[in-house]
Structures are given as structure tokens and as C-alpha cells.
Design an enzyme around this catalytic site. Structure first.
Site, mmCIF file in Angstrom:
data_model
loop_
_atom_site.group_PDB
_atom_site.id
_atom_site.type_symbol
_atom_site.label_atom_id
_atom_site.label_comp_id
_atom_site.label_asym_id
_atom_site.label_seq_id
_atom_site.Cartn_x
_atom_site.Cartn_y
_atom_site.Cartn_z
ATOM 1 N N LYS A 1 37.470 33.222 47.207
ATOM 2 C CA LYS A 1 38.780 32.803 46.708
ATOM 3 C C LYS A 1 39.382 31.829 47.712
ATOM 4 O O LYS A 1 39.679 32.195 48.847
ATOM 5 C CB LYS A 1 39.691 34.021 46.520
ATOM 6 C CG LYS A 1 41.029 33.691 45.874
ATOM 7 C CD LYS A 1 41.800 34.961 45.536
ATOM 8 C CE LYS A 1 43.080 34.651 44.780
ATOM 9 N NZ LYS A 1 43.805 35.880 44.381
ATOM 10 N N ASP B 1 51.425 42.821 38.913
ATOM 11 C CA ASP B 1 50.909 41.866 37.920
ATOM 12 C C ASP B 1 49.761 42.484 37.125
ATOM 13 O O ASP B 1 48.742 41.835 36.872
ATOM 14 C CB ASP B 1 50.455 40.579 38.612
ATOM 15 C CG ASP B 1 50.349 39.399 37.646
ATOM 16 O OD1 ASP B 1 51.039 39.429 36.596
ATOM 17 O OD2 ASP B 1 49.593 38.456 37.931
ATOM 18 N N VAL C 1 38.487 30.084 42.518
ATOM 19 C CA VAL C 1 37.514 31.134 42.816
ATOM 20 C C VAL C 1 36.111 30.632 42.486
ATOM 21 O O VAL C 1 35.879 30.079 41.404
ATOM 22 C CB VAL C 1 37.815 32.425 42.025
ATOM 23 C CG1 VAL C 1 36.798 33.512 42.377
ATOM 24 C CG2 VAL C 1 39.232 32.910 42.321
ATOM 25 N N GLY D 1 36.856 29.961 38.237
ATOM 26 C CA GLY D 1 38.168 29.772 37.631
ATOM 27 C C GLY D 1 39.158 29.194 38.616
ATOM 28 O O GLY D 1 38.936 29.177 39.828
ATOM 29 N N GLY E 1 43.471 29.040 39.328
ATOM 30 C CA GLY E 1 44.819 29.480 38.997
ATOM 31 C C GLY E 1 45.853 28.608 39.670
ATOM 32 O O GLY E 1 45.541 27.540 40.207
ATOM 33 N N GLY E 2 47.092 29.077 39.658
ATOM 34 C CA GLY E 2 48.164 28.283 40.234
ATOM 35 C C GLY E 2 48.096 28.171 41.739
ATOM 36 O O GLY E 2 48.593 27.204 42.319
#
Length: 446
Positions: free
Chosen positions: A207, A301, A192, A185, A187-188
Site C-alpha cells: 500500500k 469505515d 495498492v 486498486g 483510492g483517494g
């Protein structure tokens, strides 16, 4: 008078008209190619003078259909820009060739090896006849030293390429004892990957901090802070931290690979979850949260997509990228998190603490058994207004089929005033139990 004899004067020194015509055509073609480079979205940020200087260092090359522009595994470093024709980008993994993309004029290739000084990570083949401009690594880095925007350009380009598909430029590569298997995946701030730890014979999650943030000091500090925070906590319901290293001019964290599904995916697949399943999940997350809070860390979060249900029945709280330490006052005042799951004080930019995480966990608890979120607004302004005016719902009326005990736990944490929130942790942690991930496929089981 004797007539003057004719002389054979030497021809005037100068270029042959045909040569001049060829030069003009060449200049017109280079001007047209320069215009193409200037329109390419990654070159648009460069000043015209800098781009012109880079263009002057480029050499034109032509490739026949089927000819390799770049061969995977080769060490040669250079950057290529396609100006005519089409190319095919592929990677070879486990004896199979995987097509990454078809591309045409304006496409840039070779940036990975140029930035990392590693062997070529993919092959590029001429799908049609191709004309391209090539700049050597030596020339590129010489220019980048004098013009930092060029280096920034390259990192942005690389950031745009990684993490967009299961197979990307890192897939199949081996470095620091890890073999990249697939992209999990993006993200911003990070990408990963699932990787094989060749020394320990185990799968891990790597990561990687996004290359687009390499020149963002605050983002780099936050990535390193996340590593330090996760390294300081060890709990079975928190994805474990194994280490970190630098590679490809960015930072990597080595994390426990959690195979399973997020609670967000589970709810997307089957809607609301049975209360029995929600209790087991809530109990395990509460165990993780209490451990983090006891270590002086708030997550900030907590949401369904940051809770992973694994194949062995355990639940993991993941992604501490926005976590902060309670003693770090400026950090805890920062407006960070996912707006839809923020507590009122977090949304308003007021000081946050342990009870901020309680509200988010209560939101997750409500959503799991109701199948809907507390806040419905789509844009940030409307959402902030909704949160500011929000009052706790009548849970018994909204969820008449849920036990009074469960609803009381949710009611105790979904309070607008942070100081009024409380959780019976002994009770909630007693709910912790292994879950059957397969049960998400059938809402009637739990």
C-alpha cells in the site's frame, strides 16, 4: 583639385539579415512552445516567471519515427515535454511488451526516474517524428530547491500516473526485495499493488501513499497512524501487517495479500446473499471487530467494500485508513468515513465510539440479505437530512423470509441513539464459519 579616390570601407558590423530572420523564427517558435507549456495542466500552477525560468533551462531535441526517447532500465535522468508529434509509452514485463498509452503535444515523460533517482521504468518511442524539450535532473532539482512548487508539481504528476491501470510505471520494478506484479486498486489516499516478496517467496499487498499527499502533513500523519494501528493488532480476520519502508519518496506498507472478492463485489454480481452465507460473513467480521475494540481501536469505515472474502474461506476486515484510537478524543470527533454507512452521530460530527462500528456492521448485515442500502440519497446534504430524520424500518415486514434471530441482531444495532445499541457477540461470533467464494455465483447456495 585632385579627385578623391574611392575607399573600400569595411562592411558595417552586425547580423546578416538571414541570421536575423532565423533568430526571429526561433524566438517565435519558443514563444509558441512556451504557450503550450503554460496550457499544460500540470504547469498551469506555476508562476509565469518560474515556468519561463524552467523553459530557459530546457534543450530542444528531435527524434525520428521509431527512435527511442527513453529506454526502460536506463539510469539517465531527465524530464521531457513533447511539443510536436506523437509518442508511445510501453513497459516490458515477463518478456512481453505492454502498451501503456499513446500521447501527443503537452505530454510529460521521465518524471518517475527524475523523482526517484531510479532507472527508467518504461520506454518511450517516437510514434511519428517528435520534437521535445528536455531538462536535466541537475537543472530541475536546482530550480526545485529555489521554487518548491516545482517539486509539488512533479509529485502531483506522478500521483496522476500511478494506479490507473493494471500496468503502470511501477509494474515490473523490483525494490526493497519486492517485485511489483500489478496494480490492485487506487483510492483517494493510496495505491495498492500485488507484489512478490522475493526473500520469503510469498505474495503481499504493498500500500503506497499517493504522491499527491506528500506535502499534506495531516494525510502523512494519518497514513503513518494507520500503519501503527494495524501493526498493533493481530487477528486472522484482519489483514496482517508485515512492515513498512520508504521508497520513491513516499511511504509503503507491507500487508497480507488477500486473494478473493469484496462483499460489495459479491452483492454487485449476485444481488442479495443467502442468510446462511451472510451469517458466516457477519460472524467472522464480528470476531475482527471485537478484537480491534478490545485493543482500543474503532474502524470507522465498515462497509461491504472493506470486507474481503478470500479463496480459503476466511473473511478479512481491511482498510484501517480511517481507524482511530478510543483514547484519542479529537480524532474520534472528526467527520470521517463513508457517508452512506455512517451512524447518525458520525454523520452529525458528534463523538463516536465502539457503537458507531456496530451501526455500520448492522447496515452491512441488512444490505447483505436485502440487496439494498438503508439510505438512498445521492448527495451529501440530502443524505445528512435523511440520516437525521431516519427511523429503523420494520425489518419483519421488509424481510419476511429472514429468520427472527438474524433480524433481532440487526434490530439491536440499527438504533438512532448510540447508547441503545447492543450486540450478542457470543451468538454472532458463533456464526463464523468458512465460506465458499464460488457460492456467490449462485445465490441459491450458501
Amino acid at each position: 583639385m585632385k579627385p578623391r579616390e574611392p575607399r573600400d570601407d569595411p562592411p558595417a558590423v552586425g547580423k546578416d539579415p538571414l541570421e536575423e530572420t532565423v533568430d526571429v523564427k526561433r524566438d517565435v517558435k519558443r514563444a509558441r512552445d512556451f504557450s503550450l507549456l503554460a496550457k499544460q495542466r500540470f504547469f498551469r500552477s506555476l508562476d509565469k516567471e518560474v515556468l519561463s525560468l524552467m523553459h530557459s533551462r530546457m534543450v530542444e531535441r528531435r527524434f525520428k519515427r521509431g527512435e527511442l526517447l527513453i529506454r526502460q532500465g536506463e539510469k539517465e535522468n531527465s524530464l521531457m515535454v513533447v511539443v510536436e508529434g506523437e509518442i508511445e509509452v510501453t513497459i516490458r514485463e515477463d518478456g512481453k511488451q505492454h502498451l501503456l498509452k499513446h500521447a501527443g503535444p503537452g505530454e510529460i515523460v521521465g518524471e518517475m526516474a527524475l523523482l526517484t533517482d531510479e532507472p527508467r521504468s518504461a520506454s518511450v518511442t517516437a510514434y511519428t517524428e517528435v520534437r521535445a524539450y528536455v531538462i536535466s535532473a541537475e537543472s530541475f532539482h536546482e530550480l526545485a530547491t529555489s521554487h518548491p512548487k516545482i517539486s509539488a508539481l512533479l509529485t502531483l504528476l506522478l500521483a496522476s500516473r500511478l494506479g490507473k491501470a493494471k500496468h503502470d510505471a511501477l509494474t515490473g520494478n523490483t525494490f526493497h526485495g519486492f517485485r511489483i506484479l500489478r496494480c490492485l486498486g487506487r483510492g483517494g489516499t493510496s495505491v495498492v499493488y500485488e507484489a512478490e516478496d522475493l526473500g520469503r517467496q510469498r505474495h503481499v499487498a504493498l500500500k503506497m501513499m499517493s504522491h499527491r499527499l506528500l506535502y499534506d502533513r495531516i494525510a502523512m500523519e494519518r497514513f503513518q497512524r494507520e500503519a501503527e494501528i494495524i501493526e498493533s493488532i493481530d487477528h486472522p480476520n484482519i489483514a496482517r501487517f508485515y512492515g513498512r519502508f520508504e521508497a520513491f519518496r513516499t511511504s509503503f506498507m507491507i500487508m497480507e495479500y488477500c486473494e478473493g472478492v469484496t462483499i460489495a463485489d459479491a452483492m454487485h454480481h449476485c444481488g442479495r446473499l443467502p442468510e446462511a452465507t451472510a451469517r458466516k460473513i457477519l460472524g467472522q467480521v464480528a470476531c475482527a471487530m471485537v478484537h480491534a475494540h478490545d485493543a482500543g481501536i474503532i474502524h470507522r469505515d465498515i462497509k461491504p467494500s472493506n470486507i474481503m472474502a478470500t479463496r480459503d474461506g476466511s473473511v478479512k476486515l481491511i482498510d484501517f485508513g480511517l481507524a482511530g484510537r478510543l483514547e484519542d478524543e479529537p480524532l474520534t470527533r472528526a467527520l470521517v468515513g463513508t457517508p452512506r454507512y455512517m451512524a447518525p452521530e458520525q454523520m452529525m460530527g458528534n463523538p463516536v465510539g465502539k457503537n458507531t462500528d456496530l451501526f455500520a456492521l448492522g447496515h452491512v448485515a441488512f444490505e447483505m440479505v436485502s440487496g439494498r442500502q438503508l439510505f438512498q440519497s445521492d448527495d451529501l446534504w440530502s443524505l445528512s437530512e435523511e440520516v437525521r430524520r431516519w427511523q429503523p424500518p420494520d425489518l419483519q415486514a421488509v424481510l419476511p423470509d429472514i429468520s427472527a434471530e438474524y433480524l433481532q441482531v440487526v434490530r439491536d444495532v440499527l438504533r438512532t441513539n448510540s447508547a441503545d445499541r447492543a450486540m450478542d457477540f457470543d451468538l454472532v461470533r458463533s456464526w463464523a464459519a468458512p465460506i465458499d467464494v464460488a457460492s456467490f455465483e449462485d445465490p441459491r447456495t450458501g
